[in-house]
Scaffold this motif. Structure first.
Motif, PDB file in Angstrom:
ATOM      1  N   LEU A   7      -1.833 -35.263   7.618  1.00  0.00           N
ATOM      2  CA  LEU A   7      -1.374 -36.430   6.871  1.00  0.00           C
ATOM      3  C   LEU A   7      -1.495 -36.219   5.358  1.00  0.00           C
ATOM      4  CD1 LEU A   7      -2.842 -39.231   9.153  1.00  0.00           C
ATOM      5  CD2 LEU A   7      -0.423 -38.658   8.851  1.00  0.00           C
ATOM      6  N   SER A   8      -2.582 -35.619   4.927  1.00  0.00           N
ATOM      7  CA  SER A   8      -2.759 -35.345   3.496  1.00  0.00           C
ATOM      8  C   SER A   8      -1.685 -34.395   2.984  1.00  0.00           C
ATOM      9  CB  SER A   8      -4.147 -34.769   3.226  1.00  0.00           C
ATOM     10  OG  SER A   8      -5.138 -35.738   3.504  1.00  0.00           O
ATOM     11  N   ASP A   9      -1.358 -33.392   3.777  1.00  0.00           N
ATOM     12  CA  ASP A   9      -0.309 -32.460   3.376  1.00  0.00           C
ATOM     13  C   ASP A   9       1.039 -33.172   3.258  1.00  0.00           C
ATOM     14  OD1 ASP A   9       0.564 -29.512   3.012  1.00  0.00           O
ATOM     15  OD2 ASP A   9       1.949 -30.303   4.520  1.00  0.00           O
ATOM     16  N   ALA A  10       1.357 -34.009   4.234  1.00  0.00           N
ATOM     17  CA  ALA A  10       2.638 -34.721   4.210  1.00  0.00           C
ATOM     18  C   ALA A  10       2.726 -35.645   3.000  1.00  0.00           C
ATOM     19  CB  ALA A  10       2.827 -35.506   5.502  1.00  0.00           C
ATOM     20  N   ALA A  60      -4.874 -50.317   6.417  1.00  0.00           N
ATOM     21  CA  ALA A  60      -6.257 -49.951   6.094  1.00  0.00           C
ATOM     22  C   ALA A  60      -7.135 -51.163   5.801  1.00  0.00           C
ATOM     23  CB  ALA A  60      -6.260 -49.016   4.885  1.00  0.00           C
ATOM     24  N   GLY A  61      -6.534 -52.334   5.670  1.00  0.00           N
ATOM     25  CA  GLY A  61      -7.304 -53.517   5.310  1.00  0.00           C
ATOM     26  C   GLY A  61      -7.766 -53.491   3.861  1.00  0.00           C
ATOM     27  N   LEU A  62      -6.932 -52.913   2.991  1.00  0.00           N
ATOM     28  CA  LEU A  62      -7.256 -52.769   1.574  1.00  0.00           C
ATOM     29  C   LEU A  62      -6.329 -53.638   0.722  1.00  0.00           C
ATOM     30  CD1 LEU A  62      -7.479 -48.864   1.521  1.00  0.00           C
ATOM     31  CD2 LEU A  62      -9.414 -50.475   1.476  1.00  0.00           C
ATOM     32  N   ASP A  63      -6.717 -53.857  -0.523  1.00  0.00           N
ATOM     33  CA  ASP A  63      -5.836 -54.517  -1.475  1.00  0.00           C
ATOM     34  C   ASP A  63      -4.766 -53.533  -1.903  1.00  0.00           C
ATOM     35  OD1 ASP A  63      -7.325 -56.876  -1.496  1.00  0.00           O
ATOM     36  OD2 ASP A  63      -8.550 -56.217  -3.209  1.00  0.00           O
ATOM     37  N   GLN A  64      -3.568 -54.052  -2.155  1.00  0.00           N
ATOM     38  CA  GLN A  64      -2.514 -53.204  -2.693  1.00  0.00           C
ATOM     39  C   GLN A  64      -2.861 -52.817  -4.128  1.00  0.00           C
ATOM     40  OE1 GLN A  64       1.499 -54.639  -2.313  1.00  0.00           O
ATOM     41  NE2 GLN A  64       1.056 -55.585  -0.331  1.00  0.00           N
ATOM     42  N   VAL A  65      -2.582 -51.582  -4.467  1.00  0.00           N
ATOM     43  CA  VAL A  65      -2.797 -51.089  -5.820  1.00  0.00           C
ATOM     44  C   VAL A  65      -1.929 -51.871  -6.805  1.00  0.00           C
ATOM     45  CG1 VAL A  65      -2.533 -49.048  -7.302  1.00  0.00           C
ATOM     46  CG2 VAL A  65      -3.462 -48.800  -4.990  1.00  0.00           C
ATOM     47  N   TRP A  66      -0.713 -52.215  -6.403  1.00  0.00           N
ATOM     48  CA  TRP A  66       0.237 -52.929  -7.243  1.00  0.00           C
ATOM     49  C   TRP A  66      -0.386 -54.203  -7.821  1.00  0.00           C
ATOM     50  CZ3 TRP A  66       4.540 -52.017  -9.736  1.00  0.00           C
ATOM     51  CH2 TRP A  66       5.421 -53.042 -10.065  1.00  0.00           C
ATOM     52  N   VAL A  67      -1.095 -54.933  -6.978  1.00  0.00           N
ATOM     53  CA  VAL A  67      -1.703 -56.191  -7.400  1.00  0.00           C
ATOM     54  C   VAL A  67      -3.130 -55.964  -7.888  1.00  0.00           C
ATOM     55  CG1 VAL A  67      -2.383 -58.506  -6.635  1.00  0.00           C
ATOM     56  CG2 VAL A  67      -0.255 -57.500  -5.799  1.00  0.00           C
ATOM     57  N   GLY A  68      -3.932 -55.262  -7.106  1.00  0.00           N
ATOM     58  CA  GLY A  68      -5.339 -55.072  -7.421  1.00  0.00           C
ATOM     59  C   GLY A  68      -5.592 -54.366  -8.740  1.00  0.00           C
ATOM     60  N   ASP A  69      -4.767 -53.387  -9.058  1.00  0.00           N
ATOM     61  CA  ASP A  69      -4.912 -52.648 -10.315  1.00  0.00           C
ATOM     62  C   ASP A  69      -3.951 -53.146 -11.396  1.00  0.00           C
ATOM     63  OD1 ASP A  69      -6.836 -51.194  -9.016  1.00  0.00           O
ATOM     64  OD2 ASP A  69      -5.700 -49.323  -8.946  1.00  0.00           O
ATOM     65  N   VAL A 111      -1.468 -45.043  -5.929  1.00  0.00           N
ATOM     66  CA  VAL A 111      -1.224 -45.324  -4.508  1.00  0.00           C
ATOM     67  C   VAL A 111      -1.543 -44.090  -3.668  1.00  0.00           C
ATOM     68  CG1 VAL A 111       0.569 -45.860  -2.791  1.00  0.00           C
ATOM     69  CG2 VAL A 111       0.450 -47.143  -4.947  1.00  0.00           C
ATOM     70  N   HIS A 112      -1.120 -42.936  -4.156  1.00  0.00           N
ATOM     71  CA  HIS A 112      -1.381 -41.674  -3.449  1.00  0.00           C
ATOM     72  C   HIS A 112      -2.891 -41.458  -3.271  1.00  0.00           C
ATOM     73  CE1 HIS A 112      -0.693 -37.559  -2.149  1.00  0.00           C
ATOM     74  NE2 HIS A 112      -1.556 -37.146  -3.062  1.00  0.00           N
ATOM     75  N   GLU A 113      -3.652 -41.716  -4.309  1.00  0.00           N
ATOM     76  CA  GLU A 113      -5.108 -41.552  -4.229  1.00  0.00           C
ATOM     77  C   GLU A 113      -5.707 -42.480  -3.182  1.00  0.00           C
ATOM     78  OE1 GLU A 113      -8.924 -42.409  -7.081  1.00  0.00           O
ATOM     79  OE2 GLU A 113      -7.153 -41.507  -8.024  1.00  0.00           O
ATOM     80  N   GLN A 114      -5.268 -43.744  -3.176  1.00  0.00           N
ATOM     81  CA  GLN A 114      -5.776 -44.682  -2.170  1.00  0.00           C
ATOM     82  C   GLN A 114      -5.371 -44.234  -0.770  1.00  0.00           C
ATOM     83  OE1 GLN A 114      -6.358 -49.001  -2.657  1.00  0.00           O
ATOM     84  NE2 GLN A 114      -4.610 -49.237  -1.275  1.00  0.00           N
ATOM     85  N   THR A 115      -4.143 -43.753  -0.639  1.00  0.00           N
ATOM     86  CA  THR A 115      -3.662 -43.278   0.668  1.00  0.00           C
ATOM     87  C   THR A 115      -4.494 -42.098   1.151  1.00  0.00           C
ATOM     88  OG1 THR A 115      -1.405 -44.048   0.217  1.00  0.00           O
ATOM     89  CG2 THR A 115      -1.662 -42.338   1.894  1.00  0.00           C
ATOM     90  N   LEU A 116      -4.709 -41.109   0.279  1.00  0.00           N
ATOM     91  CA  LEU A 116      -5.478 -39.925   0.684  1.00  0.00           C
ATOM     92  C   LEU A 116      -6.915 -40.270   1.032  1.00  0.00           C
ATOM     93  CD1 LEU A 116      -4.327 -36.953  -1.570  1.00  0.00           C
ATOM     94  CD2 LEU A 116      -3.537 -37.628   0.701  1.00  0.00           C
ATOM     95  N   THR A 117      -7.520 -41.187   0.308  1.00  0.00           N
ATOM     96  CA  THR A 117      -8.884 -41.620   0.633  1.00  0.00           C
ATOM     97  C   THR A 117      -8.911 -42.228   2.030  1.00  0.00           C
ATOM     98  OG1 THR A 117      -9.409 -41.980  -1.698  1.00  0.00           O
ATOM     99  CG2 THR A 117     -10.778 -43.127  -0.075  1.00  0.00           C
ATOM    100  N   TYR A 118      -7.912 -43.033   2.335  1.00  0.00           N
ATOM    101  CA  TYR A 118      -7.847 -43.662   3.655  1.00  0.00           C
ATOM    102  C   TYR A 118      -7.583 -42.638   4.759  1.00  0.00           C
ATOM    103  CZ  TYR A 118      -6.221 -46.466   7.560  1.00  0.00           C
ATOM    104  OH  TYR A 118      -6.043 -46.997   8.807  1.00  0.00           O
ATOM    105  N   VAL A 119      -6.544 -41.828   4.621  1.00  0.00           N
ATOM    106  CA  VAL A 119      -6.216 -40.896   5.706  1.00  0.00           C
ATOM    107  C   VAL A 119      -7.281 -39.809   5.842  1.00  0.00           C
ATOM    108  CG1 VAL A 119      -3.732 -41.363   5.586  1.00  0.00           C
ATOM    109  CG2 VAL A 119      -4.668 -39.364   4.401  1.00  0.00           C
ATOM    110  N   LYS A 121     -10.268 -40.215   6.170  1.00  0.00           N
ATOM    111  CA  LYS A 121     -11.330 -40.720   7.055  1.00  0.00           C
ATOM    112  C   LYS A 121     -10.857 -40.904   8.495  1.00  0.00           C
ATOM    113  CE  LYS A 121     -13.268 -43.308   3.196  1.00  0.00           C
ATOM    114  NZ  LYS A 121     -13.444 -44.643   2.621  1.00  0.00           N
ATOM    115  N   LEU A 122      -9.587 -40.622   8.750  1.00  0.00           N
ATOM    116  CA  LEU A 122      -9.025 -40.880  10.079  1.00  0.00           C
ATOM    117  C   LEU A 122      -9.286 -39.743  11.038  1.00  0.00           C
ATOM    118  CD1 LEU A 122      -5.534 -42.366   9.157  1.00  0.00           C
ATOM    119  CD2 LEU A 122      -7.590 -43.603   9.868  1.00  0.00           C
ATOM    120  N   SER A 123      -9.391 -40.112  12.300  1.00  0.00           N
ATOM    121  CA  SER A 123      -9.452 -39.124  13.381  1.00  0.00           C
ATOM    122  C   SER A 123      -8.240 -39.359  14.274  1.00  0.00           C
ATOM    123  CB  SER A 123     -10.738 -39.306  14.185  1.00  0.00           C
ATOM    124  OG  SER A 123     -10.745 -40.585  14.800  1.00  0.00           O
TER     125      SER A 123
END
Length: 169
Positions: A7-10, A60-69, A111-119, A121-123
């Motif tokens: 997922l990180s590669d994609a 992920a149950g996270l705030d969107q970067v668009w609004v949160g940041d 957004v990419h950073e938030q996505t990579l942090t989330y993925v 942690k996935l199994s």
């Protein structure tokens, strides 16, 4: 290769293409619309980033970067904060005309950073979790993430095509 690496590669490939498409372009070039009616590079990159932000944050149950940041304030677009561009009219696409490459890269990279942090942690089994019951069959996390990657790659490919048209003018 494990789930996180795939997922990180994609998602990393999407980031590479986004940067390649917007780097070196002026706001005017980013706003260019083929035949005066097509989607501009700026709109396409904004839209694909909004979709990734919206869909991954929701799963992920996270705030969107668009609004949160507060990227919604930095861009100053005439859209509601929750707008991701789906179903936009020609007039709405045309209103994305003053964004810069730095804004698009900055928002995408956040957004990419938030996505990579989330993925990261996935199994594998986590991909089977249902994240959207509005569809039949229900949408799993794995299907949602692949859908986002597919959508992103299609839109960045469209943006690359439009960039190619700039060179021929």
């Amino acid at each position: 290769m494990n789930t996180q690496q795939v997922l990180s590669d994609a998602f990393g490939r999407v980031q590479e293409e986004v940067h390649a498409v917007v780097d070196g372009l002026s706001a005017e070039q980013l706003a260019f619309r083929p035949d005066g009616h097509g989607n501009s590079i700026g709109w396409l990159i904004w839209h694909l980033t909004r979709v990734q932000d919206d869909h991954v944050a929701d799963a992920a149950g996270l705030d969107q970067v668009w609004v949160g940041d507060r990227w919604c304030d930095h861009f100053g677009l005439p859209f509601a904060a929750e707008d991701i561009g789906y179903g936009h009219t020609e007039a709405q696409v045309a209103s994305v005309r003053s964004v810069t490459a730095a804004q698009l890269r900055g928002y995408f990279d956040a957004v990419h950073e938030q996505t990579l942090t989330y993925v990261g942690k996935l199994s594998g089994p986590a991909l089977d979790r249902v994240v959207d019951e509005r569809w039949t069959p229900h949408v799993t996390l794995g299907v949602r993430l692949i859908s986002v990657i597919s959508d992103d790659l299609q839109h960045v490919g469209q943006a690359a095509y439009v960039r190619g048209l700039l060179k021929s003018d």
